[in-house]
Design a protein around this motif. Structure first.
Motif, short mmCIF file in Angstrom:
data_model
loop_
_atom_site.label_atom_id
_atom_site.label_comp_id
_atom_site.label_asym_id
_atom_site.label_seq_id
_atom_site.Cartn_x
_atom_site.Cartn_y
_atom_site.Cartn_z
N CYS A 104 44.08 -22.37 34.46
CA CYS A 104 45.39 -23.01 34.43
C CYS A 104 45.43 -24.21 33.50
CB CYS A 104 45.80 -23.46 35.83
SG CYS A 104 46.11 -22.13 37.01
N TYR A 105 44.27 -24.74 33.14
CA TYR A 105 44.23 -26.00 32.40
C TYR A 105 43.26 -25.93 31.23
CZ TYR A 105 46.21 -27.18 36.90
OH TYR A 105 46.97 -27.19 38.04
N GLY A 106 43.17 -24.75 30.63
CA GLY A 106 42.18 -24.51 29.59
C GLY A 106 42.65 -24.75 28.17
N GLY A 107 43.76 -25.42 28.00
CA GLY A 107 44.25 -25.73 26.66
C GLY A 107 45.50 -24.97 26.26
N SER A 108 45.90 -24.01 27.06
CA SER A 108 47.16 -23.33 26.86
C SER A 108 47.94 -23.35 28.17
CB SER A 108 46.94 -21.89 26.40
OG SER A 108 46.19 -21.16 27.36
N TRP A 109 49.24 -23.15 28.08
CA TRP A 109 50.04 -23.15 29.30
C TRP A 109 49.65 -21.98 30.19
CZ3 TRP A 109 51.73 -27.68 29.61
CH2 TRP A 109 52.36 -28.34 28.56
N PRO A 110 49.68 -22.19 31.50
CA PRO A 110 49.43 -21.06 32.40
C PRO A 110 50.39 -19.91 32.15
CG PRO A 110 49.39 -23.13 33.60
CD PRO A 110 49.92 -23.44 32.22
N LEU A 111 49.95 -18.73 32.48
CA LEU A 111 50.74 -17.54 32.20
C LEU A 111 51.95 -17.41 33.12
CD1 LEU A 111 51.04 -14.93 30.57
CD2 LEU A 111 49.53 -13.82 32.25
N TYR A 112 51.78 -17.75 34.39
CA TYR A 112 52.84 -17.56 35.38
C TYR A 112 53.34 -18.90 35.90
CZ TYR A 112 50.78 -12.91 35.33
OH TYR A 112 50.29 -11.69 34.94
N TRP A 113 54.66 -18.99 36.04
CA TRP A 113 55.32 -20.22 36.48
C TRP A 113 56.37 -19.92 37.53
CZ3 TRP A 113 54.65 -25.22 34.26
CH2 TRP A 113 53.75 -25.26 33.19
N GLY A 114 56.45 -20.80 38.53
CA GLY A 114 57.56 -20.75 39.45
C GLY A 114 58.78 -21.43 38.88
N GLN A 115 59.87 -21.40 39.63
CA GLN A 115 61.12 -22.01 39.18
C GLN A 115 61.09 -23.52 39.23
OE1 GLN A 115 63.99 -20.57 37.96
NE2 GLN A 115 62.89 -18.61 37.93
N GLY A 116 60.20 -24.09 40.01
CA GLY A 116 60.11 -25.52 40.17
C GLY A 116 60.82 -25.99 41.42
N ILE A 117 60.36 -27.10 41.95
CA ILE A 117 60.96 -27.69 43.13
C ILE A 117 60.96 -29.20 42.97
CG2 ILE A 117 58.80 -27.77 44.45
CD1 ILE A 117 60.54 -26.91 46.90
N GLN A 118 62.07 -29.82 43.33
CA GLN A 118 62.24 -31.25 43.10
C GLN A 118 61.58 -32.07 44.19
OE1 GLN A 118 63.78 -32.78 40.40
NE2 GLN A 118 62.97 -34.68 41.29
N VAL A 119 60.86 -33.09 43.75
CA VAL A 119 60.31 -34.11 44.64
C VAL A 119 60.87 -35.44 44.20
CG1 VAL A 119 58.23 -35.35 45.34
CG2 VAL A 119 58.21 -32.85 45.19
N THR A 120 61.51 -36.14 45.11
CA THR A 120 62.11 -37.43 44.82
C THR A 120 61.57 -38.46 45.81
OG1 THR A 120 64.14 -36.41 43.99
CG2 THR A 120 64.24 -38.74 44.59
N VAL A 121 61.05 -39.54 45.28
CA VAL A 121 60.48 -40.60 46.10
C VAL A 121 61.26 -41.87 45.83
CG1 VAL A 121 58.41 -41.85 46.76
CG2 VAL A 121 58.23 -39.50 45.90
N SER A 122 61.87 -42.42 46.85
CA SER A 122 62.68 -43.62 46.71
C SER A 122 61.87 -44.85 47.03
CB SER A 122 63.91 -43.55 47.62
OG SER A 122 63.52 -43.44 48.99
N SER A 123 62.30 -45.97 46.44
CA SER A 123 61.60 -47.23 46.64
C SER A 123 61.86 -47.78 48.03
CB SER A 123 62.03 -48.26 45.59
OG SER A 123 61.73 -47.81 44.29
#
Length: 123
Positions: A104-123
């Motif tokens: 996953c971290y060998g110098g190229s982008w990983p082959l498979y990706w999820g849609q993403g999920i938001q994480v929000t941290v408030s002060s």
């Protein structure tokens, strides 16, 4: 078709915790690694944590999350978790589950990706 689906994101106050999960479906037998990237507005996409299985087993963490985040994986190797503790506003990002048949971290982008999920941290 390979799919990665994230869950567990949301909003928390600084110092709080969240646990992300990602489940792969399809040809998950091809996954040598599963892990997480993150990216926010004005930031470069960066690796967060990853698990590699096989002869070259290893766990990787970004320096910014060491000691606070823990990655783990089911024995099935198709589900990965990210326990995030002591969150700070700097952790606010879209978090993406990733998988790759080699590294996953060998110098190229990983082959498979999820849609993403938001994480929000408030002060």
């Amino acid at each position: 078709q390979v799919q990665l689906v994230e869950s567990g994101g949301g909003s928390v106050q600084a110092g709080g915790s969240l646990r992300l999960a990602c489940t792969g479906s399809g040809a998950t037998i091809l996954f040598s690694c599963m892990g997480w990237f993150r990216q926010g507005t004005g930031k470069e996409r960066e690796p967060v944590a990853g698990i590699h299985n096989g002869a070259g087993d290893r766990i990787d963490y970004a320096d910014s999350v060491k000691g606070r985040f823990t990655i783990s994986q089911d024995d099935s190797k198709n589900t990965v978790y990210l326990q995030m503790n002591d969150l700070t506003p700097e952790d606010t990002d879209m978090y993406y589950c990733v998988a790759d048949p080699y590294d996953c971290y060998g110098g190229s982008w990983p082959l498979y990706w999820g849609q993403g999920i938001q994480v929000t941290v408030s002060s």
